[in-house]
Scaffold this motif. Structure first.
Motif, PDB file in Angstrom:
ATOM      1  N   VAL A  30       0.857  -1.187   0.000  1.00 38.70           N
ATOM      2  CA  VAL A  30       0.000   0.000   0.000  1.00 38.70           C
ATOM      3  C   VAL A  30       0.894   1.237   0.000  1.00 38.70           C
ATOM      4  N   LEU A  31       0.675   2.107  -0.976  1.00 40.09           N
ATOM      5  CA  LEU A  31       1.374   3.392  -1.031  1.00 40.09           C
ATOM      6  C   LEU A  31       0.334   4.462  -0.759  1.00 40.09           C
ATOM      7  N   ARG A  32       0.567   5.296   0.269  1.00 41.30           N
ATOM      8  CA  ARG A  32      -0.438   6.299   0.607  1.00 41.30           C
ATOM      9  C   ARG A  32       0.232   7.650   0.834  1.00 41.30           C
ATOM     10  N   GLY A  33      -0.571   8.706   0.667  1.00 42.07           N
ATOM     11  CA  GLY A  33      -0.076  10.057   0.892  1.00 42.07           C
ATOM     12  C   GLY A  33      -0.155  10.910  -0.356  1.00 42.07           C
ATOM     13  N   ARG A  34       0.284  12.145  -0.224  1.00 40.48           N
ATOM     14  CA  ARG A  34       0.237  13.072  -1.357  1.00 40.48           C
ATOM     15  C   ARG A  34       1.330  12.698  -2.361  1.00 40.48           C
ATOM     16  N   GLY A  35       0.949  12.642  -3.630  1.00 42.83           N
ATOM     17  CA  GLY A  35       1.922  12.317  -4.668  1.00 42.83           C
ATOM     18  C   GLY A  35       2.273  10.850  -4.783  1.00 42.83           C
ATOM     19  N   ALA A  36       1.478   9.965  -4.175  1.00 41.57           N
ATOM     20  CA  ALA A  36       1.793   8.529  -4.193  1.00 41.57           C
ATOM     21  C   ALA A  36       1.831   7.963  -5.613  1.00 41.57           C
ATOM     22  N   ILE A  37       1.107   8.618  -6.533  1.00 35.33           N
ATOM     23  CA  ILE A  37       1.066   8.122  -7.908  1.00 35.33           C
ATOM     24  C   ILE A  37       2.447   8.146  -8.565  1.00 35.33           C
ATOM     25  N   LYS A  38       3.369   8.930  -8.023  1.00 33.89           N
ATOM     26  CA  LYS A  38       4.729   9.004  -8.591  1.00 33.89           C
ATOM     27  C   LYS A  38       5.481   7.685  -8.458  1.00 33.89           C
ATOM     28  N   HIS A  39       4.960   6.770  -7.659  1.00 34.27           N
ATOM     29  CA  HIS A  39       5.598   5.455  -7.496  1.00 34.27           C
ATOM     30  C   HIS A  39       4.889   4.369  -8.291  1.00 34.27           C
ATOM     31  N   LEU A  40       3.840   4.761  -9.036  1.00 34.80           N
ATOM     32  CA  LEU A  40       3.032   3.774  -9.753  1.00 34.80           C
ATOM     33  C   LEU A  40       3.839   3.021 -10.804  1.00 34.80           C
ATOM     34  N   GLY A  41       4.646   3.739 -11.573  1.00 32.12           N
ATOM     35  CA  GLY A  41       5.402   3.112 -12.654  1.00 32.12           C
ATOM     36  C   GLY A  41       6.365   2.062 -12.148  1.00 32.12           C
ATOM     37  N   ALA A  42       7.091   2.397 -11.103  1.00 30.85           N
ATOM     38  CA  ALA A  42       8.057   1.446 -10.542  1.00 30.85           C
ATOM     39  C   ALA A  42       7.345   0.215 -10.006  1.00 30.85           C
ATOM     40  N   ASN A  76      -5.310 -14.668 -13.396  1.00 29.27           N
ATOM     41  CA  ASN A  76      -4.041 -14.749 -12.666  1.00 29.27           C
ATOM     42  C   ASN A  76      -3.083 -13.625 -13.071  1.00 29.27           C
ATOM     43  N   ILE A  77      -3.628 -12.417 -13.195  1.00 29.77           N
ATOM     44  CA  ILE A  77      -2.845 -11.232 -13.549  1.00 29.77           C
ATOM     45  C   ILE A  77      -2.877 -10.270 -12.366  1.00 29.77           C
ATOM     46  N   PRO A  78      -1.713  -9.728 -11.938  1.00 29.30           N
ATOM     47  CA  PRO A  78      -1.709  -8.807 -10.795  1.00 29.30           C
ATOM     48  C   PRO A  78      -2.449  -7.514 -11.096  1.00 29.30           C
ATOM     49  N   VAL A  79      -3.156  -7.016 -10.084  1.00 30.26           N
ATOM     50  CA  VAL A  79      -3.935  -5.781 -10.199  1.00 30.26           C
ATOM     51  C   VAL A  79      -3.375  -4.738  -9.249  1.00 30.26           C
ATOM     52  N   VAL A  80      -3.107  -3.551  -9.777  1.00 27.45           N
ATOM     53  CA  VAL A  80      -2.719  -2.392  -8.968  1.00 27.45           C
ATOM     54  C   VAL A  80      -3.923  -1.465  -8.924  1.00 27.45           C
ATOM     55  N   THR A  81      -4.398  -1.149  -7.742  1.00 27.66           N
ATOM     56  CA  THR A  81      -5.565  -0.274  -7.621  1.00 27.66           C
ATOM     57  C   THR A  81      -5.115   1.176  -7.442  1.00 27.66           C
ATOM     58  N   LEU A  82      -5.779   2.067  -8.165  1.00 29.11           N
ATOM     59  CA  LEU A  82      -5.503   3.504  -8.106  1.00 29.11           C
ATOM     60  C   LEU A  82      -6.854   4.218  -7.997  1.00 29.11           C
ATOM     61  N   PRO A  83      -7.463   4.233  -6.813  1.00 31.41           N
ATOM     62  CA  PRO A  83      -8.792   4.842  -6.703  1.00 31.41           C
ATOM     63  C   PRO A  83      -8.751   6.326  -7.049  1.00 31.41           C
ATOM     64  N   SER A  84      -9.737   6.758  -7.846  1.00 30.10           N
ATOM     65  CA  SER A  84      -9.849   8.183  -8.176  1.00 30.10           C
ATOM     66  C   SER A  84     -10.916   8.858  -7.328  1.00 30.10           C
TER      67      SER A  84
END
Length: 364
Positions: A12-24, A110-118
């Motif tokens: 879980v990545l949380r906080g302001r600007g957390a989306i900057k870690h999405l690519g990695a 069987n594919i990993p899912v990354v959630t990015l709630p808007s």
């Protein structure tokens, strides 16, 4: 011997600007990524998602628009697309229904899912449950998944730009964690996991009680603040942990009424958390709690823009509509979690009491 299976999100990545870690995060999971969500959700995040993937040299296969209903037919449709396109990592954005459908389709392939709630409408982004509906929007069941999201990215800056009623929905749904858990549990007989679920659910209430008003102000301004971060932690982390620790068996009359509301065409379209938030008040009335306690809960709901009257849910709800709603709620497993037998008349009286207590005081 019974085995209690706890399924957590892997990260879980949380906080302001957390989306900057999405690519990695996506780059560690696969090299061919697809974004899934509603039209508005995709429009709000696609540029940032594509940029993040490009930075990590992950191929962006484009977006797929969620149909709007988390039904088995939509889950199957998404799964077919993932298989056909050779997707290796899925990014699920939007609200609870879009994320739930994508999680279930990802599990099927069987594919990993990354959630990015808007939007912050529910804790779906971190749980291993999918709320399934019929194609017409009526509630079907809570469907457990064998694994949770590979990652959840909870970006306060992104969530601050969503319409206020979605944060209100998240607050309503999260308050239910405490109101319902307290109603269905023997608080004198709490062992380890139940104790953790209770602690998390009460923390949800405390954070919302303290920070909801300022969090709503942040969303109205479109700019994250500390209060919003605290409320987002309650909605996603602590509410999510309550759900995980109890394996989903933490619900009661508020969610039962929500399921009843989906049986009525007039209220079916209203956000899950707003209906649950109204159901919370009916639950307190059903428990026979004092006027003072109920009025405190109503004031907190009003401060969070959660509906406190039927007329705020939909126009023209009739006695016939209420009969359908109540009858359906009585047949749900969630109502079955309540102590004792709940009857139609008790729920109708609870609704009437909430209506009366939440009326604005007459002006002199």
């Amino acid at each position: 011997m019974f085995t209690h299976r706890l399924v957590f999100p892997a990260s879980v990545l949380r906080g302001r600007g957390a989306i900057k870690h999405l690519g990695a995060m996506c780059g560690r999971l696969g090299q061919r990524a697809m974004l899934v969500g509603g039209k508005r959700a995709i429009a709000s995040v696609e540029a940032k998602v594509a940029d993040q993937l490009e930075q990590q040299m992950v191929s962006y296969l484009g977006s797929e628009i969620f149909s709007g209903e988390c039904c088995q037919e939509e889950i199957n449709r998404l799964a077919d697309i993932f298989r056909t396109q050779g997707v290796e990592v899925i990014i699920a954005t939007g609200g609870g229904k879009a994320i739930d459908a994508t999680k279930a389709a990802g599990v099927a392939c069987n594919i990993p899912v990354v959630t990015l709630p808007s939007i912050a409408g529910t804790c779906s982004a971190v749980t291993s449950l999918t709320f399934r509906y019929h194609q017409d929007g009526q509630f079907r069941d809570m469907f457990p998944l064998p694994c949770g999201p590979a990652a959840a990215v909870i970006d306060a800056d992104l969530l601050a730009t969503a319409p206020l009623h979605w944060l209100s929905a998240g607050i309503g749904d999260t308050l239910a964690k405490w109101y319902e858990y307290r109603a269905i549990s023997d608080l004198t007989q709490l062992t380890g996991l139940a104790g953790v679920a209770r602690t998390n659910s009460e923390l949800c209430y405390t954070l919302i009680e303290h920070f909801a008003a300022d969090a709503c102000f942040a969303v109205q301004e479109g700019k994250a603040n500390n209060a919003l971060e605290q409320v987002l932690d309650a909605i996603f982390l602590y509410a999510g942990l309550t759900s995980i620790m109890s394996n989903g068996a933490h619900t009661g009359a508020a969610h039962a009424l929500y399921e009843g509301f989906t049986a009525c065409a007039k209220t079916r379209h209203v956000a899950h958390g707003l209906l649950v938030g109204y159901g919370n008040l009916c639950l307190l009335a059903l428990e026979g709690r004092s006027d003072e306690e109920l009025q405190t809960a109503i004031a907190l709901a009003q401060a969070s823009a959660v509906p406190t009257q039927l007329s705020q849910l939909a126009v023209g709800i009739t006695e016939e509509d209420l009969a359908v709603i109540i009858d359906r709620s009585l047949s749900t497993p969630d109502m079955g979690n309540m102590p004792g037998e709940i009857e139609f008349g008790a729920i109708r009286s609870a609704i009437e009491r909430v209506e009366l207590l939440s009326l604005p005081e007459p002006k002199h």
